[in-house]
Design an enzyme around this catalytic site. Structure first.
Site, PDB file in Angstrom:
ATOM      1  CB  SER A   1      79.190  26.612  62.391  1.00  0.00           C
ATOM      2  OG  SER A   1      79.741  26.902  63.493  1.00  0.00           O
ATOM      3  CE  LYS A  24      78.944  30.017  57.680  1.00  0.00           C
ATOM      4  NZ  LYS A  24      80.210  30.409  58.897  1.00  0.00           N
ATOM      5  CD  GLU A  64      85.347  26.874  52.564  1.00  0.00           C
ATOM      6  OE1 GLU A  64      85.272  28.299  52.992  1.00  0.00           O
ATOM      7  OE2 GLU A  64      84.641  25.813  52.969  1.00  0.00           O
ATOM      8  CG  HIS A  97      87.691  43.924  36.118  1.00  0.00           C
ATOM      9  ND1 HIS A  97      89.349  43.952  36.010  1.00  0.00           N
ATOM     10  CD2 HIS A  97      87.598  43.991  34.500  1.00  0.00           C
ATOM     11  CE1 HIS A  97      89.425  44.342  34.932  1.00  0.00           C
ATOM     12  NE2 HIS A  97      88.457  44.282  33.917  1.00  0.00           N
TER      13      HIS A  97
END
Ligand code: ARG
Length: 467
Positions: free
Chosen positions: A283, A289, A296, A162
């Site tokens: 970024s 970043k 992804e 979980h």
């Protein structure tokens, strides 16, 4: 690729009007099926050899056909082949060029054959080769994982259920979970290959041919296990493409889950790993970043592969026997599935050896969240307490920990004995992360010694299938 209506259609005999220019473009597959040229030529060469083997054409006609087809293959590979939309697809482009090249004999190649059995054969030859390449790519990724698993056999991180801290596990064990998934993926692809490696040629358009062909001979030349048993089935079903895409969708689903972990782990909040700069991007606005684009994208691409599976199932489901032009729509999803899977496996195998493992961050995360609570309950069971009672006792100790901000191993013996008189000084041995993982040393468990033997088992499995 320009439409070129001046080209004569191989099927033009019964037509009095020429094809509408847009329809010509709309119905053509040459824009994407030219990718099958090698398989188309290999199938044609085997077909020509069979025609001469059975006396349907002469030996000299056969060698003209074979020479012509080999010449066309070199032309294509040299970039000296103008694909024509008017000639619709890879099959008619090559056949027409053959006739231009060798003259009348070229017109005999299509004896006892149709584009329907031809395209199904091409696709099976293509897919067989791609499955072999993908199996090697899975092997490579598994090998990378095994190396990392061995290196991280003693590294401890929290195991989650979980997404809440559950029990400590070794990182090596965690990595080997991925090799197991990939092992099943590999087996599924190989199993699919058995049903791919069956030869449609000889089915002709749908009913077979009246010529005395020898399908076993052609099958042997092309390395197929056998000819397809039913001509209608051979030209029409694309279940082998669907089965492959289903196996591919499962591999992508696994890579997508793995990606999700890499993304979480490389966040500042987890900080378990660092991805190599060469596999990340920045970024344009936020200077700090470093984005995990590769995992992804793999996660995102799993969606497109699942989409291809669904399109192919939908493409097939309403079709009556036998061949229907709908099937021309099988190629783009198949090609994209192959390319996406190949790219994803490759980028994973390239990236993983370059990750940095932050062992300290993993261990300190494992020390939070009462990850050894189950070990304390098991300890009490070994001291003669029934598991349900032990569970209750430890639950109360955890509540005390939550209130005082202490994890179980940080409590004193007196503190722990408040909850059970059966707790003795040896309890601290089981409350450590190392003690917890070391105890799970059975087959399939997380103990470092078990990780090392699992590594050896995976290695010998990999060596066995590549020997
Ligand atoms: N381009 C076609 C395909 O991909 C080849 C078979 C065409 N057969 C036909 N009868 N029109 O399926």
């Amino acid at each position: 690729m320009a439409a070129d209506s001046s080209k004569e259609k191989p099927w033009g005999g019964r037509f009095t009007e020429s094809t509408d220019a847009f329809v010509e473009e709309f119905t053509a597959s040459i824009g994407f099926d030219q990718r099958l040229y090698r398989h188309d030529i290999a199938g044609s060469i085997a077909h020509a050899r069979m025609l001469s083997h059975t006396g349907i054409i002469t030996e000299s006609e056969c060698s003209q056909l074979v020479d012509g087809l080999e010449g066309i293959q070199s032309d294509i590979e040299r970039g000296d082949f103008a694909w024509s939309v008017a000639l619709e697809d890879v099959h008619m482009n090559i056949e027409s060029r053959l006739i231009d090249r060798i003259g009348e004999t070229g017109k005999k190649l299509h004896t006892g054959r149709s584009r329907n059995d031809q395209v199904a054969t091409d696709l099976r030859l293509f897919l067989r080769e791609e499955i072999d390449g993908l199996c090697s790519a899975i092997d490579r990724l598994q090998t990378v994982l095994v190396v990392l698993a061995e290196q991280e056999a003693d590294t401890i991180l929290p195991g989650f259920t979980h997404l809440q801290v559950a029990m400590p596990v070794t990182f090596g064990h965690h990595l080997l979970a991925w090799t197991e998934m990939l092992e099943r993926d590999h087996a599924r692809l190989l199993d699919c290959r058995k049903r791919v490696n069956i030869m449609p040629l000889g089915a002709a358009a749908l009913a077979g041919t009246g010529f005395p062909i020898d399908r076993e001979y052609t099958a042997q030349l092309l390395g197929f296990d056998c000819p397809a048993a039913n001509s209608l089935d051979a030209v029409s079903d694309r279940d082998f493409v669907i089965e492959f895409c289903s196996a591919a969708a499962l591999v992508m689903m696994h890579l997508s889950r793995f990606s999700e972990e890499l993304i979480l782990w490389s966040s500042a909040q987890f900080n378990f790993i660092e991805l190599p700069d060469s596999f990340c991007t920045g970024s344009s606005i936020m200077p700090q970043k470093k984005n995990p684009d590769v995992p992804e994208l793999v996660r995102g691409k799993s969606g497109r592969v699942t989409g291809h599976l669904v399109s192919l199932l939908t493409l097939m489901k309403g079709q009556p026997l036998a061949y229907n032009k709908d099937n021309q729509e099988d190629k783009e999803p198949l090609f994209d599935t192959v390319d996406t899977l190949k790219g994803s496996l490759r980028v994973f195998a390239d990236m993983l050896p370059a990750i940095t493992v932050n062992r300290g961050a993993m261990a300190s995360a494992a020390r939070q969240g009462f990850s050894t609570a189950t070990d304390l309950a098991d300890y009490l069971v070994r001291k003669g307490i029934a598991f349900r009672d032990a569970h209750e006792i430890v639950g109360r100790a955890v509540l005390h920990g939550v209130e005082t901000g202490k994890d179980l191993p940080e409590m004193t013996l007196d503190e722990l004995q408040e909850f059970s008189g059966n707790i003795e000084p040896d309890v601290f041995g089981v409350l450590t992360l190392e003690g917890s993982v070391a105890a799970r040393k059975h087959t399939g468990g997380t103990a470092p010694e078990q990780v090392r033997s699992a590594v050896a088992a995976v290695r010998s499995r990999l060596a066995g299938r590549n020997s």
